[in-house]
Design a protein around this motif. Structure first.
Motif, mmCIF file in Angstrom:
data_model
loop_
_atom_site.group_PDB
_atom_site.id
_atom_site.type_symbol
_atom_site.label_atom_id
_atom_site.label_comp_id
_atom_site.label_asym_id
_atom_site.label_seq_id
_atom_site.Cartn_x
_atom_site.Cartn_y
_atom_site.Cartn_z
ATOM 1 N N LEU A 162 0.865 -1.303 -0.054
ATOM 2 C CA LEU A 162 0.047 0.170 0.135
ATOM 3 C C LEU A 162 0.781 1.241 -0.092
ATOM 4 C CD1 LEU A 162 -2.661 1.473 0.386
ATOM 5 C CD2 LEU A 162 -2.310 1.226 3.047
ATOM 6 N N VAL A 163 0.517 2.268 -0.780
ATOM 7 C CA VAL A 163 1.180 3.431 -0.809
ATOM 8 C C VAL A 163 0.319 4.597 -0.192
ATOM 9 C CG1 VAL A 163 2.139 5.485 -2.256
ATOM 10 C CG2 VAL A 163 2.122 3.145 -3.175
ATOM 11 N N VAL A 164 1.025 5.318 0.831
ATOM 12 C CA VAL A 164 0.495 6.189 1.816
ATOM 13 C C VAL A 164 1.314 7.624 1.472
ATOM 14 C CG1 VAL A 164 -0.378 6.921 4.052
ATOM 15 C CG2 VAL A 164 -0.316 4.552 3.313
ATOM 16 N N ALA A 165 0.536 8.361 0.991
ATOM 17 C CA ALA A 165 1.156 9.880 0.621
ATOM 18 C C ALA A 165 0.412 10.737 1.411
ATOM 19 C CB ALA A 165 1.206 10.114 -0.819
ATOM 20 N N GLU A 220 4.563 12.322 -9.717
ATOM 21 C CA GLU A 220 5.479 11.604 -9.173
ATOM 22 C C GLU A 220 4.958 10.292 -8.523
ATOM 23 O OE1 GLU A 220 8.871 12.007 -8.997
ATOM 24 O OE2 GLU A 220 8.373 13.736 -10.560
ATOM 25 N N LEU A 221 3.629 10.439 -7.992
ATOM 26 C CA LEU A 221 2.874 9.474 -7.460
ATOM 27 C C LEU A 221 2.554 8.415 -8.654
ATOM 28 C CD1 LEU A 221 0.807 11.193 -4.770
ATOM 29 C CD2 LEU A 221 2.601 9.449 -4.350
ATOM 30 N N SER A 222 2.069 8.909 -9.672
ATOM 31 C CA SER A 222 1.776 8.221 -10.885
ATOM 32 C C SER A 222 3.079 7.071 -11.196
ATOM 33 C CB SER A 222 1.523 8.926 -12.308
ATOM 34 O OG SER A 222 0.205 9.717 -11.782
ATOM 35 N N LYS A 223 4.242 7.582 -11.010
ATOM 36 C CA LYS A 223 5.297 6.882 -11.539
ATOM 37 C C LYS A 223 5.599 5.816 -10.497
ATOM 38 C CE LYS A 223 8.008 10.955 -13.018
ATOM 39 N NZ LYS A 223 9.033 11.848 -12.730
ATOM 40 N N LEU A 224 5.252 5.925 -9.404
ATOM 41 C CA LEU A 224 5.388 4.849 -8.494
ATOM 42 C C LEU A 224 4.333 3.713 -8.436
ATOM 43 C CD1 LEU A 224 6.782 3.784 -5.788
ATOM 44 C CD2 LEU A 224 5.433 5.523 -4.390
ATOM 45 N N VAL A 225 3.013 4.281 -8.382
ATOM 46 C CA VAL A 225 1.863 3.484 -8.285
ATOM 47 C C VAL A 225 1.366 2.772 -9.621
ATOM 48 C CG1 VAL A 225 -0.575 3.863 -7.828
ATOM 49 C CG2 VAL A 225 0.949 4.990 -6.365
ATOM 50 N N LEU A 226 1.323 3.445 -10.674
ATOM 51 C CA LEU A 226 0.673 2.624 -11.721
ATOM 52 C C LEU A 226 1.566 1.543 -12.305
ATOM 53 C CD1 LEU A 226 -0.362 6.017 -13.906
ATOM 54 C CD2 LEU A 226 -1.892 4.644 -12.227
ATOM 55 N N ILE A 258 -3.331 5.747 -0.965
ATOM 56 C CA ILE A 258 -4.152 6.733 -0.141
ATOM 57 C C ILE A 258 -3.422 8.025 -0.037
ATOM 58 C CG2 ILE A 258 -5.011 7.176 2.286
ATOM 59 C CD1 ILE A 258 -5.325 4.237 2.701
ATOM 60 N N LEU A 259 -4.020 9.073 -0.734
ATOM 61 C CA LEU A 259 -3.420 10.582 -0.570
ATOM 62 C C LEU A 259 -4.092 11.302 0.297
ATOM 63 C CD1 LEU A 259 -1.433 12.656 -1.798
ATOM 64 C CD2 LEU A 259 -2.868 12.840 -3.592
ATOM 65 N N CYS A 260 -3.258 12.016 1.284
ATOM 66 C CA CYS A 260 -4.245 12.909 1.994
ATOM 67 C C CYS A 260 -3.319 14.191 2.513
ATOM 68 C CB CYS A 260 -4.504 12.029 3.314
ATOM 69 S SG CYS A 260 -3.056 11.790 4.481
#
Length: 302
Positions: free
Chosen positions: A135-138, A162-168, A175-177
């Motif tokens: 799970l990615v938590v940002a 930046e999150l797209s590079k890691l997640v996709l 979860i981004l908050c």
């Protein structure tokens, strides 16, 4: 106490992760970290970029993420420094660089963790040899000033890239908050909720005198995000002060692989007004907590 956003990934009745925005460094080290350690949490803190401040480093705020050590293991840790992103993108552009850089260098950051689930015995039997879920938590705190709507949009766009590079590429749940310092009528909200900005009539473009923003056709990302509160509607406010009452804080998630089980509504106005404006003796921040319970989608399958 600074603004806090809370989210959780739940199993049974246990809270497993908490995401805290705008936490002062010394408060993290002297209070939050030891107190939450007593409850079985480990925490990671990222301070805002130091060069933007002339004060004691211990008093600089930043973002923190806490997670239950018996539920998750920390596998990877990243941070996004918007100052560094600005230097990388605009340094080659010569004379226009100075004004743009001055506008962009605000010290804001994002903290990103990749957590791996530690299954309990029942889950181990059910999963067999299936790989452990990650799970990615940002967590982020976007620049605050209403006069810098262009900077808010630029920071949010960079973060999504930046999150797209890691997640996709790895199909990881996200979860981004954070405190995005932007209302639902803003370009920031449209970018997060719609994956693009469909027109340039937003305040962000009107404030963009240095032309730091790309065109609308380039302001997009591939994260398919849903606001955790979208099912019941965003709260009427997450910030409640004498100068501003409205929503600035959000929790977003990828509904492809996470399910939002429940959310906590914000307190009623009558409760908040008992001592005037926030912060108060009952609510220690000028922002209110958001609380969301998530589960992995495949936990819902028969």
């Amino acid at each position: 106490l600074s603004p806090v956003c809370l989210g959780s990934l739940r199993r049974a009745a246990s809270i497993n992760a908490e995401y805290m925005g705008e936490v002062q460094n010394d408060h993290f080290e002297e209070w939050f970290q030891p107190k939450l350690a007593e409850e079985g949490y480990d925490g990671i803190f990222k301070r805002k970029t130091r060069e933007s401040f002339g004060c004691n480093a211990k008093q600089i705020d930043g973002c923190a993420i806490f997670y239950k050590k018996d539920r998750f293991a920390l596998m990877e840790q990243y941070h996004v420094e918007f100052n560094e992103a600005a230097k990388h993108l605009f340094k080659p552009h010569g004379h226009r660089n100075a004004r743009t850089m001055k506008r962009l260098l605000k010290g804001n950051i994002a903290l990103v963790l990749v957590l791996e689930e530690i299954p309990d015995q029942n889950q181990r039997r059910r999963q067999g040899r299936r790989s452990k879920r990650r799970l990615v938590v940002a967590n982020t705190h976007i620049f605050w000033d209403p006069a810098y709507a262009d900077v808010k949009l630029w920071q949010t766009w960079v973060l999504c890239q930046e999150l797209s590079k890691l997640v996709l590429s790895r199909e990881l749940p996200l979860i981004l908050c954070g405190d995005f310092n932007s209302e639902p009528s803003s370009a920031v909200y449209e970018l997060l909720s719609s994956q693009c900005v469909r027109h340039d009539n937003y305040e962000a473009f009107k404030k963009d005198e240095t032309k730091l923003l790309p065109s609308c056709s380039k302001l997009h990302h591939q994260l398919q995000l849903t606001s955790a509160y979208s099912a019941i509607g965003e709260p009427k406010y997450t910030n409640f002060t004498a100068h501003f009452v409205g929503i600035l804080d959000y929790i977003w998630y990828t509904s492809k692989n996470l399910d939002c089980q429940r959310v906590l509504d914000c307190p009623k106005v009558e409760s908040l007004e008992q001592e005037g404006w926030l912060p108060s003796t009952r609510y220690s921040s000028d922002h209110l907590c958001l609380y969301v319970a998530f589960t992995f989608i495949d936990d819902l399958l028969p």
